[in-house]
Design a protein around this motif. Structure first.
Motif, PDB file in Angstrom:
ATOM      1  N   ASN A   1      37.735  41.251  39.999  1.00 25.57           N
ATOM      2  CA  ASN A   1      38.601  40.892  38.872  1.00 25.57           C
ATOM      3  C   ASN A   1      39.274  39.549  39.128  1.00 25.57           C
ATOM      4  N   LEU A   2      39.710  39.335  40.367  1.00 27.34           N
ATOM      5  CA  LEU A   2      40.352  38.069  40.722  1.00 27.34           C
ATOM      6  C   LEU A   2      39.356  36.921  40.623  1.00 27.34           C
ATOM      7  N   TYR A   3      38.117  37.165  41.015  1.00 30.67           N
ATOM      8  CA  TYR A   3      37.107  36.112  40.946  1.00 30.67           C
ATOM      9  C   TYR A   3      36.919  35.633  39.511  1.00 30.67           C
ATOM     10  N   GLY A   4      36.857  36.566  38.594  1.00 32.85           N
ATOM     11  CA  GLY A   4      36.717  36.187  37.187  1.00 32.85           C
ATOM     12  C   GLY A   4      37.902  35.380  36.692  1.00 32.85           C
ATOM     13  N   GLU A   5      39.093  35.742  37.121  1.00 30.41           N
ATOM     14  CA  GLU A   5      40.292  34.991  36.741  1.00 30.41           C
ATOM     15  C   GLU A   5      40.257  33.577  37.303  1.00 30.41           C
ATOM     16  N   LEU A   6      39.839  33.435  38.563  1.00 29.32           N
ATOM     17  CA  LEU A   6      39.765  32.104  39.168  1.00 29.32           C
ATOM     18  C   LEU A   6      38.714  31.247  38.466  1.00 29.32           C
ATOM     19  N   MET A   7      37.609  31.845  38.093  1.00 26.91           N
ATOM     20  CA  MET A   7      36.590  31.105  37.341  1.00 26.91           C
ATOM     21  C   MET A   7      37.156  30.616  36.006  1.00 26.91           C
ATOM     22  N   ARG A   8      37.938  31.456  35.358  1.00 30.33           N
ATOM     23  CA  ARG A   8      38.539  31.054  34.087  1.00 30.33           C
ATOM     24  C   ARG A   8      39.425  29.824  34.282  1.00 30.33           C
ATOM     25  N   GLN A   9      40.231  29.841  35.340  1.00 30.62           N
ATOM     26  CA  GLN A   9      41.106  28.697  35.608  1.00 30.62           C
ATOM     27  C   GLN A   9      40.308  27.439  35.903  1.00 30.62           C
ATOM     28  N   VAL A  10      39.310  27.567  36.770  1.00 31.04           N
ATOM     29  CA  VAL A  10      38.510  26.397  37.141  1.00 31.04           C
ATOM     30  C   VAL A  10      37.755  25.853  35.929  1.00 31.04           C
ATOM     31  N   ASP A  11      37.174  26.743  35.136  1.00 31.90           N
ATOM     32  CA  ASP A  11      36.433  26.306  33.946  1.00 31.90           C
ATOM     33  C   ASP A  11      37.335  25.519  32.991  1.00 31.90           C
ATOM     34  N   SER A  12      38.576  25.976  32.826  1.00 30.72           N
ATOM     35  CA  SER A  12      39.483  25.287  31.905  1.00 30.72           C
ATOM     36  C   SER A  12      39.757  23.868  32.391  1.00 30.72           C
TER      37      SER A  12
ATOM     38  N   ALA B   1      43.594  33.633  51.974  1.00 32.30           N
ATOM     39  CA  ALA B   1      42.166  33.387  52.174  1.00 32.30           C
ATOM     40  C   ALA B   1      41.885  32.775  53.536  1.00 32.30           C
ATOM     41  N   ALA B   2      42.862  32.080  54.106  1.00 33.92           N
ATOM     42  CA  ALA B   2      42.652  31.452  55.414  1.00 33.92           C
ATOM     43  C   ALA B   2      42.422  32.479  56.508  1.00 33.92           C
ATOM     44  N   PHE B   3      42.960  33.699  56.335  1.00 32.62           N
ATOM     45  CA  PHE B   3      42.881  34.702  57.399  1.00 32.62           C
ATOM     46  C   PHE B   3      42.234  36.021  56.956  1.00 32.62           C
ATOM     47  N   ASP B   4      42.075  36.225  55.673  1.00 31.11           N
ATOM     48  CA  ASP B   4      41.458  37.450  55.142  1.00 31.11           C
ATOM     49  C   ASP B   4      40.006  37.140  54.784  1.00 31.11           C
ATOM     50  N   PRO B   5      39.028  37.713  55.506  1.00 29.95           N
ATOM     51  CA  PRO B   5      37.628  37.345  55.259  1.00 29.95           C
ATOM     52  C   PRO B   5      37.130  37.708  53.862  1.00 29.95           C
ATOM     53  N   VAL B   6      37.691  38.734  53.255  1.00 32.94           N
ATOM     54  CA  VAL B   6      37.266  39.115  51.905  1.00 32.94           C
ATOM     55  C   VAL B   6      37.699  38.049  50.898  1.00 32.94           C
ATOM     56  N   LEU B   7      38.955  37.631  50.972  1.00 35.38           N
ATOM     57  CA  LEU B   7      39.415  36.571  50.086  1.00 35.38           C
ATOM     58  C   LEU B   7      38.788  35.231  50.462  1.00 35.38           C
ATOM     59  N   GLY B   8      38.538  35.033  51.756  1.00 29.59           N
ATOM     60  CA  GLY B   8      37.840  33.834  52.177  1.00 29.59           C
ATOM     61  C   GLY B   8      36.464  33.757  51.549  1.00 29.59           C
ATOM     62  N   GLU B   9      35.746  34.863  51.549  1.00 28.08           N
ATOM     63  CA  GLU B   9      34.419  34.908  50.944  1.00 28.08           C
ATOM     64  C   GLU B   9      34.489  34.600  49.457  1.00 28.08           C
ATOM     65  N   LEU B  10      35.549  35.061  48.798  1.00 27.50           N
ATOM     66  CA  LEU B  10      35.722  34.782  47.374  1.00 27.50           C
ATOM     67  C   LEU B  10      35.848  33.283  47.132  1.00 27.50           C
ATOM     68  N   MET B  11      36.618  32.598  47.976  1.00 29.17           N
ATOM     69  CA  MET B  11      36.786  31.150  47.807  1.00 29.17           C
ATOM     70  C   MET B  11      35.496  30.396  48.113  1.00 29.17           C
ATOM     71  N   LEU B  12      34.737  30.871  49.100  1.00 26.19           N
ATOM     72  CA  LEU B  12      33.447  30.237  49.408  1.00 26.19           C
ATOM     73  C   LEU B  12      32.485  30.407  48.232  1.00 26.19           C
ATOM     74  N   LYS B  13      32.478  31.586  47.676  1.00 25.32           N
ATOM     75  CA  LYS B  13      31.623  31.871  46.521  1.00 25.32           C
ATOM     76  C   LYS B  13      31.994  30.971  45.343  1.00 25.32           C
ATOM     77  N   LEU B  14      33.285  30.760  45.151  1.00 25.25           N
ATOM     78  CA  LEU B  14      33.756  29.913  44.057  1.00 25.25           C
ATOM     79  C   LEU B  14      33.290  28.470  44.261  1.00 25.25           C
ATOM     80  N   SER B  15      33.416  27.970  45.479  1.00 28.72           N
ATOM     81  CA  SER B  15      32.986  26.611  45.780  1.00 28.72           C
ATOM     82  C   SER B  15      31.491  26.441  45.513  1.00 28.72           C
ATOM     83  N   LEU B  16      30.701  27.379  45.990  1.00 34.52           N
ATOM     84  CA  LEU B  16      29.251  27.286  45.819  1.00 34.52           C
ATOM     85  C   LEU B  16      28.840  27.411  44.353  1.00 34.52           C
ATOM     86  N   HIS B  17      29.548  28.244  43.608  1.00 38.54           N
ATOM     87  CA  HIS B  17      29.232  28.430  42.188  1.00 38.54           C
ATOM     88  C   HIS B  17      29.345  27.116  41.420  1.00 38.54           C
ATOM     89  N   TYR B  18      30.270  26.277  41.823  1.00 41.54           N
ATOM     90  CA  TYR B  18      30.487  25.011  41.131  1.00 41.54           C
ATOM     91  C   TYR B  18      29.833  23.835  41.852  1.00 41.54           C
TER      92      TYR B  18
END
Length: 248
Positions: A83-94, A119-136
């Protein structure tokens, strides 16, 4: 020329967050991280930031956050990560839509506030940020230098910029001291500039709990949200020359 004068460390700032110093900070930075609606920012502020970036030759990137305008992105939402990933995509897309209309060069991505720290220390949130970077298109991801996310990103083949904070205190494990703690934010411009110089040269700095930390940084963050922000930024810019900077 000294080692320090040859430094190509970039300066960045989190902008479009309602601070009054934005227009002056754009004159000092190489990279601008633009709030895109999660913790601050709207269509008007994003467009204005893109205009200022073009005027000053500054490269821009989206600055998404936990969806928490009331708490300025400092409160983690409930619910699953997707759910958070979708929200971050919405922000980045805007932001990307406005940047494209403004012919503004988008080069990087930086999480805001608590999301950045988590995200700096939580691997799950870290993975989310990596996924976001690669998506764009593998935008360069700003990561806390010497954090687990730095290693995680390198292993995943994500382009990164290792970031240091001249105006913040650190714990011995490399984490930033929580803003609620006394001494977490450095206010003296000379101290801030001295820490910036040490970071740019890879020299050790003292943590709040008495450890010595040394790490490699590619970029230093200039915060714009305190009364000393502009004086601090100018002092750091004087310490970190632009000469030879290939990214500017």
């Amino acid at each position: 020329m000294t080692k320090f004068e040859e430094s190509s460390v970039l300066l960045n700032a989190d902008l479009g967050e309602g601070a009054t110093s934005d227009s002056e900070l754009f004159k000092l930075v190489d990279l601008a991280n633009i709030a895109c609606g999660g913790h601050a920012g709207d269509e008007h502020s994003m467009r204005l930031c893109c205009e200022l970036a073009l005027e000053q030759g500054v490269r821009v990137g989206p600055h998404p956050s936990y969806p928490d305008r009331e708490g300025f992105g400092r409160r983690k939402p409930d619910g699953p990560v997707h759910n958070l990933y979708g929200e971050l995509m919405r922000q980045v897309d805007s932001f990307l839509e406005i940047a494209a209309l403004s012919n503004c060069s988008v080069t990087h991505l930086k999480a805001h506030g608590q999301l950045y720290n988590d995200a700096a220390f939580d691997p799950v949130l870290g993975e989310l940020m990596l996924k976001l970077s690669l998506h764009y298109g593998n935008l360069k991801l700003l990561v806390l230098a010497n954090s687990p996310l730095e290693i995680q990103a390198l292993n995943a083949g994500v382009n990164i910029l290792r970031e240091g904070f001249p105006d913040r205190a650190y714990w011995g494990d490399g984490a930033l001291v929580e803003r609620s703690m006394p001494g977490a934010v450095l206010h003296d411009s000379f101290q801030v500039a001295s820490q910036a110089k040490a970071m740019a040269l890879g020299e050790p700095i003292s943590s709040l709990d008495g450890e010595w930390l040394a790490f490699t940084v590619d970029t230093l963050c200039l915060h714009g949200d305190n009364p000393q922000a502009l004086a601090n930024a100018r002092a750091v810019r004087a310490m970190v020359p632009r000469a030879g900077n290939p990214e500017r």
